[in-house]
Every structure is written in structure tokens, then in C-alpha cells.
Design a protein around this motif. Sequence first.
Motif, mmCIF file in Angstrom:
data_model
loop_
_atom_site.group_PDB
_atom_site.id
_atom_site.type_symbol
_atom_site.label_atom_id
_atom_site.label_comp_id
_atom_site.label_asym_id
_atom_site.label_seq_id
_atom_site.Cartn_x
_atom_site.Cartn_y
_atom_site.Cartn_z
ATOM 1 N N GLU A 93 32.651 30.754 32.537
ATOM 2 C CA GLU A 93 31.746 31.436 33.447
ATOM 3 C C GLU A 93 32.541 32.612 34.015
ATOM 4 O O GLU A 93 33.413 32.433 34.855
ATOM 5 N N VAL A 94 32.266 33.812 33.505
ATOM 6 C CA VAL A 94 33.077 34.979 33.849
ATOM 7 C C VAL A 94 32.704 35.497 35.233
ATOM 8 O O VAL A 94 31.538 35.673 35.554
ATOM 9 N N THR A 95 33.723 35.699 36.069
ATOM 10 C CA THR A 95 33.464 36.151 37.435
ATOM 11 C C THR A 95 34.023 37.537 37.705
ATOM 12 O O THR A 95 33.681 38.154 38.702
ATOM 13 N N VAL B 11 41.177 34.166 31.616
ATOM 14 C CA VAL B 11 42.017 33.326 32.472
ATOM 15 C C VAL B 11 41.115 32.469 33.342
ATOM 16 O O VAL B 11 40.165 32.979 33.942
ATOM 17 N N CYS B 12 41.415 31.189 33.419
ATOM 18 C CA CYS B 12 40.654 30.324 34.320
ATOM 19 C C CYS B 12 41.240 30.457 35.719
ATOM 20 O O CYS B 12 42.426 30.191 35.926
ATOM 21 N N SER B 13 40.404 30.873 36.656
ATOM 22 C CA SER B 13 40.899 31.107 38.020
ATOM 23 C C SER B 13 41.180 29.790 38.733
ATOM 24 O O SER B 13 41.807 29.778 39.784
ATOM 25 N N SER B 14 40.736 28.692 38.155
ATOM 26 C CA SER B 14 40.964 27.413 38.806
ATOM 27 C C SER B 14 42.261 26.761 38.329
ATOM 28 O O SER B 14 43.092 26.374 39.127
ATOM 29 N N CYS B 15 42.434 26.657 36.999
ATOM 30 C CA CYS B 15 43.601 25.934 36.486
ATOM 31 C C CYS B 15 44.662 26.844 35.862
ATOM 32 O O CYS B 15 45.740 26.369 35.509
ATOM 33 N N VAL C 143 35.836 30.655 35.116
ATOM 34 C CA VAL C 143 36.119 29.232 35.283
ATOM 35 C C VAL C 143 35.852 28.550 33.944
ATOM 36 O O VAL C 143 34.771 28.714 33.362
ATOM 37 N N CYS C 144 36.825 27.805 33.441
ATOM 38 C CA CYS C 144 36.690 27.200 32.122
ATOM 39 C C CYS C 144 35.768 25.980 32.183
ATOM 40 O O CYS C 144 35.448 25.473 33.262
ATOM 41 N N ALA C 145 35.360 25.529 31.010
ATOM 42 C CA ALA C 145 34.394 24.436 30.924
ATOM 43 C C ALA C 145 34.897 23.182 31.652
ATOM 44 O O ALA C 145 34.143 22.512 32.361
ATOM 45 N N GLU C 146 36.166 22.877 31.480
ATOM 46 C CA GLU C 146 36.724 21.670 32.104
ATOM 47 C C GLU C 146 36.686 21.726 33.622
ATOM 48 O O GLU C 146 36.392 20.731 34.289
ATOM 49 N N CYS C 147 37.026 22.900 34.172
ATOM 50 C CA CYS C 147 37.076 23.024 35.626
ATOM 51 C C CYS C 147 35.679 23.096 36.213
ATOM 52 O O CYS C 147 35.496 22.869 37.401
ATOM 53 N N ARG C 148 34.688 23.397 35.402
ATOM 54 C CA ARG C 148 33.332 23.536 35.906
ATOM 55 C C ARG C 148 32.619 22.209 35.885
ATOM 56 O O ARG C 148 33.013 21.176 36.315
#
Lengths: 141, 141
Positions: B125-127, A94-98, A136-141
Amino acid sequence: MDRQLDAEVALRLARADQRYTGLRRALVEVLAGAGRPLTIPEILQSRPGLSQSSAYRNVSVLVDADVVRRVTGAGDHGHFELAEDLAGHHHHIVCSSCGRVADVVPSPGLERALDEAARATTGFEVTEHRFDLVGVCAECR
Amino acid sequence: MDRQLDAEVALRLARADQRYTGLRRALVEVLAGAGRPLTIPEILQSRPGLSQSSAYRNVSVLVDADVVRRVTGAGDHGHFELAEDLAGHHHHIVCSSCGRVADVVPSPGLERALDEAARATTGFEVTEHRFDLVGVCAECR
DNA sequence: CCTTAGACGAGAATAGTTCTCATTTCCAAT
DNA sequence: ATTGGAAATGAGAACTATTCTCGTCTAAGG
């Protein structure tokens, strides 16, 4: 759509005394083609004209018939995917950003460790495990 | 309440430019004493007179300050617990019937396997990782 | 065909959560 | 101590994802 999947879905709906309507077939198609859990808004986008209430109602029917599974813990919307025994066992990141969710195929060693943990638990009758990564996924990074 | 915990919470709130008020102290106390993730209604029960909006607002402040963590995937209500580095790393078992959540302490071997899986994942990026068991609790059975 | 049970779509209703705002409390500087 | 200003509080309104209601329509079986 995959013939075998189609037949299995028909069987499960019949078991639950539910019809395999065109709309339900469309939902299964979308979920099978996505390769990751989708939200209702995403499903609606991929099938323009489909009413929201029908999407919710029929996804719910499919969940009750063990065709679809609800995935939680990723943002405000529930995510839906085919049941594990139809799509294969896997985990999520899961992307914590999006809030985007991607599938992750686990290694046999990991599964062994997870099953062991489930067996070691007392007081509950364990029926399932969930292992999600958060990042965090590639796009959000 | 635990002195060290208290000081650490004070530090984190200060870092987030937030005051450590009586209400926030009460919330931390309730969560620290529960030993399992609680819902807002449960928190309100244990502190009669506390207003719902204040509970939601301050839990949210504590989440932003990394003092509290929201646990999802267990019924209709969100569950809240102390952050992992304050309460110790652990996992959860969720009752699929009543939504109750209990803490589970993982074995070192399991953790090793989970970390390995996190490292093997690409593109993100796994957190963090989440490992939850799902089952039926003694009461519901 | 006809009948009828069930599916459909639009919008109302529900429920968990967040926001608004008037009031109160807290802290710091005088 | 007193006061001024910034932030916290509580009650209820607002918001939003989801579920429910209900009138219409479709489709399977006789």
C-alpha cells in the motif's frame, strides 16, 4: 553461480587490486540469490559462522570495487545489493513499518521521465537517480 | 515566521499532545528558513547554546507530529526538513562527494509519471514516493 | 617447500543517535 | 499571585551500527 557474473566480479576486483576470495564469492552469491537488498545481519544468518567484521569489511571492499551498492533509507541497517549494471536497473519499495525492502522493475515510460528530470537539473553533475516507493507491506498490513 | 505555518504547526503539535515551546518554534524557524534539509550539527550551528540532546529530542517530537520529515541517504548524518505539505512537494539532489542536499522542484510531467509508477505497484500500500538525484555539486567539482 | 602479502576473526574503538535523570519552566486551578 | 503537578530542558551516560586494530592464518608465486 552465474558464470558471467562470476567473471565480471573477478574482473572488477582485479581492477581494484583485490583478490576474489571464497568469502567474497559467498557474499556475491548470497546477494545475487536474494533478489532484494540485504542487511549485514541477514547476510550473517544465511552464512552461519561468518564473522561480522569480515562481512562488513568485505561488503565494503565489494562496494569500492563497484560490485555491490549500498541502499539507504530503510531503517537502522544499511542494505546491500549487486550493482545495477550487474543485477539490472530497478527501484525499491520500502515498508515504513518493518523496514523490509523489495525490488521494483520500472516501466520504460517512467525511466524516460526520470532521465528527463535529471537532465533538467542545473548546478550539479548528475550521475545517478534513486526512486523509492514507501508503503506498508502485506505482512504488516 | 510565517503566521499560517506557525498556526499549522501549533495545531499538529496539539493533536500529538505536545506543547509548542520556544525551542520547537526555533527549530521550525531554522528549518523553514534553510530551504534545504539540515543536519543536527547544522541546526546547532545556527542556534548557538542549543544543547544537542534537546535538538535530537525535539526534532524527533516534530517528526512524530508530522511537522518535520527525516531525509536519509546523504552521508553519515540524518537530514531534516519541514513536512512536504508544509513546505511544498519537492525532491532532492545529493552530492556524492560532500553529502550536501539541495531541493529540486519537480515538473508536472515527472510527477505524473511517478504517481503512475506508484499505482502500478502491487503487494504494497504505497503512501509516499522519494525521487533523489545523485551527483557532484559545483563546489566539489 | 618457503616466503610474504594479504585475508581472516575477535574484540576494541568510533560516531550518530537515543536515553536517563536531576533541575527548571510552564500552565492551570485555586 | 501562589502553588502543585506535568512536561521540557541540558549534561552526560548508554546504545548500536559500523569501522578499526592486531595477532593469526591462508594461499599464490617463486
